[in-house]
Design a protein around this motif. Structure first.
Motif, PDB file in Angstrom:
ATOM      1  N   UNK A 267       1.021  -1.112  -0.010  1.00 34.23           N
ATOM      2  CA  UNK A 267      -0.138   0.054   0.035  1.00 34.23           C
ATOM      3  C   UNK A 267       0.888   1.296   0.241  1.00 34.23           C
ATOM      4  N   UNK A 268       0.184   2.441  -0.450  1.00 31.88           N
ATOM      5  CA  UNK A 268       0.766   3.755  -0.370  1.00 31.88           C
ATOM      6  C   UNK A 268       0.031   4.409   0.850  1.00 31.88           C
ATOM      7  N   UNK A 269       1.050   5.165   1.879  1.00 33.37           N
ATOM      8  CA  UNK A 269       0.576   5.669   3.213  1.00 33.37           C
ATOM      9  C   UNK A 269       0.503   7.186   2.878  1.00 33.37           C
ATOM     10  N   UNK A 270      -0.627   7.717   3.760  1.00 35.74           N
ATOM     11  CA  UNK A 270      -0.724   9.378   3.624  1.00 35.74           C
ATOM     12  C   UNK A 270      -1.507   9.577   5.118  1.00 35.74           C
ATOM     13  N   UNK A 271      -0.703  10.463   5.712  1.00 41.80           N
ATOM     14  CA  UNK A 271      -0.893  10.744   7.209  1.00 41.80           C
ATOM     15  C   UNK A 271      -1.798  12.346   6.904  1.00 41.80           C
ATOM     16  N   UNK A 272      -3.042  12.480   7.853  1.00 43.57           N
ATOM     17  CA  UNK A 272      -3.495  13.733   7.917  1.00 43.57           C
ATOM     18  C   UNK A 272      -3.871  14.024   9.286  1.00 43.57           C
ATOM     19  N   UNK A 273      -3.275  15.206   9.668  1.00 43.01           N
ATOM     20  CA  UNK A 273      -3.361  15.780  11.145  1.00 43.01           C
ATOM     21  C   UNK A 273      -3.966  17.099  10.954  1.00 43.01           C
ATOM     22  N   UNK A 299       1.676  -8.181   6.057  1.00 42.80           N
ATOM     23  CA  UNK A 299       1.551  -7.349   6.746  1.00 42.80           C
ATOM     24  C   UNK A 299       2.685  -6.235   6.896  1.00 42.80           C
ATOM     25  N   UNK A 300       2.313  -4.952   6.983  1.00 40.75           N
ATOM     26  CA  UNK A 300       3.238  -3.721   6.999  1.00 40.75           C
ATOM     27  C   UNK A 300       3.281  -2.952   8.343  1.00 40.75           C
ATOM     28  N   UNK A 301       4.400  -2.456   8.409  1.00 40.31           N
ATOM     29  CA  UNK A 301       4.458  -1.526   9.761  1.00 40.31           C
ATOM     30  C   UNK A 301       4.458  -0.047   9.147  1.00 40.31           C
ATOM     31  N   UNK A 302       3.464   0.926   9.587  1.00 40.05           N
ATOM     32  CA  UNK A 302       3.434   2.233   9.158  1.00 40.05           C
ATOM     33  C   UNK A 302       3.918   2.970  10.446  1.00 40.05           C
ATOM     34  N   UNK A 317      -6.781  13.783  16.548  1.00 40.36           N
ATOM     35  CA  UNK A 317      -6.887  12.341  15.903  1.00 40.36           C
ATOM     36  C   UNK A 317      -5.870  12.280  14.716  1.00 40.36           C
ATOM     37  N   UNK A 318      -5.317  11.269  14.451  1.00 42.69           N
ATOM     38  CA  UNK A 318      -4.506  11.111  13.349  1.00 42.69           C
ATOM     39  C   UNK A 318      -4.925  10.324  12.274  1.00 42.69           C
ATOM     40  N   UNK A 319      -5.461  10.701  11.102  1.00 42.88           N
ATOM     41  CA  UNK A 319      -5.930   9.799  10.209  1.00 42.88           C
ATOM     42  C   UNK A 319      -4.931   9.159   9.153  1.00 42.88           C
ATOM     43  N   UNK A 320      -5.067   7.978   8.840  1.00 48.21           N
ATOM     44  CA  UNK A 320      -4.250   7.248   8.128  1.00 48.21           C
ATOM     45  C   UNK A 320      -4.963   6.833   6.842  1.00 48.21           C
ATOM     46  N   UNK A 321      -4.392   6.899   5.720  1.00 43.66           N
ATOM     47  CA  UNK A 321      -5.041   6.301   4.468  1.00 43.66           C
ATOM     48  C   UNK A 321      -4.086   5.387   3.890  1.00 43.66           C
TER      49      UNK A 321
END
Length: 591
Positions: A267-273, A299-302, A317-321
């Motif tokens: 997967x590709x990761x994107x955080x929104x704070x 399984x992947x560690x983000x 609240x930290x949103x992860x996509x």
């Protein structure tokens, strides 16, 4: 008669049929190659010869207990005279598989029997064949119906099949076992076992091993069952999970927030704070997002790094996509500086504490009920108010119940309602007394309305409740008549021994001694009577001492009101009303 003839005819017919056929033992012999076995044919009469034909052997065996001409094959049985014809095979060969025929010579004719000899042949290795095909990379899409077939060829007898996923029973839908027989060039029949399995794939099935295992007669401890395996690969979008929480972060330090997700492919990761977007491999202000690290099994560690963690950061609240070619999934992450998450359930110590608290509460309630029922501890005394005829309109004076040191001592209790509640003294300053505030002694008594009804049932007493024995003395005496103040008889004065003058004067003061009046014939034990006499002596001495110590009154005492006495009352009542040293008690006191 006809019935007897019928039974005899049936017995003769059964014997004839038994004698005319050959019994074999066993009917079928299932053996592995190299095993030793015994085969037997039996007839009900003596036989002349025993001849046995075994598949794979070039000659017929003519066997007898007296000789053995063929190596590896010997006669087996109790003898020809017993009608038995058998053979012992020392080592069974694969070529011996088939029907063994035994021929028995009986009185000029030959009878025969057959035994099925099955020599097990280990089947070939199982084979898994995919009926639903994966893509060119060898992956199945999520939700695909997976179908596979397992075949175990050339077994004798046919093999059984079982399915496993990661060494656990598959518990999936399977078809009935199918047996296919295939003859060989040497006219030997072998069997092939076939079975299918199917189910819809989910992300949990990815990277799992599907196993087809065969079970056969030839399996031994040293020879485990044969099996075939296939690794299932599934492609799916990142798997959704509930809100994650990270604990144990330190304020004013760089906080590392880790979360594990499952996805296939990468997967590709994107955080929104709070509106700030941080893509993987980039840093925005105090926030840094790292590339996902593969842990195995999809399984992947983000990881997200927060420089200089503040208390405000723990409230966000930290949103992860996470996104891959099959879809995207959003996650919510909360962080905290607490060392461990709050427990939603009670631990062992809390449960033990609750149990102990409940037990203590129950014990306290039981003790309170016990004390209330028995009149002990805090229930050992109480205050009541009793009106008297000496107050002339004054308020009721509170009489205190309970003996010395808080104990309630009841000497006697009778059905007429007169009870001495205790030996405690009520000290109160009476303005109409001796004038100098000297406390006066008063016994604690209680009044209740008197009636002439028989209340022996209420007090659980009766006229025969007193027990007479040689140590008791009758109480229908001057002592009883003078102290009771109601049912005295002049003829009773001769029933008791005369008391001394001091005690007689004191007993004339009514029921200050607590001696109850009784309308019944009662008996008191001698020891109780002696106790009352001792109390009378003590009270008499105490009254004299108080009269001697009291100073003369400053003013003449007020004249006492005359109390009308009933004809049944004795002169002891009149004496009580004119005496100032001991306050007068009501003539009829009761509780």
């Amino acid at each position: 008669m006809s019935r007897i003839v019928f039974v005899l005819f049936a017995a003769i017919l059964t014997d004839a049929l038994t004698a005319g056929q050959v019994n074999v033992e066993p009917n079928t012999a299932l053996l592995n190659e190299g095993d030793r076995t015994e085969l037997l044919c039996r007839y009900g009469r003596t036989i002349n010869y025993c001849r046995i034909e075994i598949p794979g052997e070039q000659k017929v065996l003519n066997l007898s207990p007296e000789w053995s001409k063929t190596p590896g094959f010997t006669y087996y049985g109790a003898g020809l005279q017993a009608g038995q014809c058998g053979v012992t095979i020392e080592r069974v060969k694969a070529s011996n598989n088939g029907q063994v025929k035994c021929s028995l010579g009986v009185e000029g004719e030959e009878l025969s029997g057959t035994i099925d000899l099955v020599v097990a042949l280990r089947p070939q290795q199982p084979i898994i064949e995919l009926l639903s095909k994966p893509n060119r990379e060898g992956y199945f899409a999520e939700g695909t119906q997976f179908m596979a077939r397992c075949s175990v060829r050339d077994g004798r007898p046919p093999a059984n099949i079982s399915w496993y996923i990661d060494n656990m029973p598959a518990n999936k839908q399977t078809t009935p076992l199918e047996i296919i027989s295939t003859p060989t060039n040497d006219n030997v029949e072998l069997s092939t076992s076939v079975q299918q399995i199917q189910w819809h794939l989910s992300p949990e099935d990815s990277n799992r091993k599907l196993v087809c295992r065969s079970h056969h007669q030839t399996d031994r401890e040293t020879v485990p069952p044969q099996e075939a395996a296939y690794i299932i690969n599934v492609r799916y979008a990142p798997v959704h999970q509930s809100e994650a929480a990270v604990y144990g972060l330190y304020l004013d330090h760089t906080a590392i927030v880790n979360i594990t997700i499952r996805a296939s492919p990468l997967p590709r990761i994107e955080w929104t704070i709070e509106g700030l977007v941080v893509s993987q491999g980039r840093t925005e202000g105090r926030y840094s997002a790292y590339e996902p690290q593969y842990l195995g099994n999809d399984e992947y560690n983000v990881t997200l790094a927060i420089a200089g963690l503040t208390l405000e950061d723990t409230t966000k609240i930290y949103n992860l996509r996470a996104t891959n070619e099959l879809g995207l999934t959003d996650y919510q992450v909360r962080i905290s500086s607490s060392s461990k998450p709050p427990s939603n359930s009670l631990d062992v110590a809390a449960i033990v504490g609750i149990v102990v608290a409940v037990a203590v509460l129950v014990l306290v309630v039981l003790l309170v009920l016990f004390a209330r029922a028995t009149g002990r501890w805090c229930f050992g005394g109480k205050s009541i108010k009793t009106p008297t005829n000496e107050t002339d309109g004054q308020n009721d004076k509170q009489l205190e119940l309970g003996g010395q040191h808080g104990q309630n001592v009841a000497l006697l209790e009778t059905p007429n309602g007169i009870t001495l509640l205790g030996a405690s003294k009520l000290r109160e300053v009476n303005g109409n007394g001796n004038g100098n505030g000297t406390p006066q002694e008063r016994l604690s008594v209680e009044r209740r309305p008197h009636n002439d009804e028989d209340d022996s049932f209420e007090y659980a007493t009766d006229r025969e409740s007193s027990v007479y024995n040689p140590t008791t003395r009758p109480l229908r005496s001057v002592l009883m008549s003078q102290a009771g103040g109601r049912n005295s008889r002049s003829s009773a004065s001769s029933e008791v021994e005369p008391l001394n003058t001091e005690n007689s004067d004191l007993l004339q003061k009514g029921n200050q001694l607590g001696i109850p009046e009784s309308r019944f014939a009662r008996w008191l034990p001698k020891d109780k009577l002696e106790l009352l006499e001792k109390q009378a002596m003590l009270l008499s001495g105490r009254g004299k001492a108080m009269n001697a110590a009291a100073p003369p009154p400053a003013t003449p005492p007020k004249p006492q009101k005359k109390v009308l006495a009933t004809p049944t009352e004795t002169t002891a009542t009149t004496t009580t009303t004119t005496t100032m040293a001991t306050p007068k008690l009501p003539q009829e006191t009761e509780i």
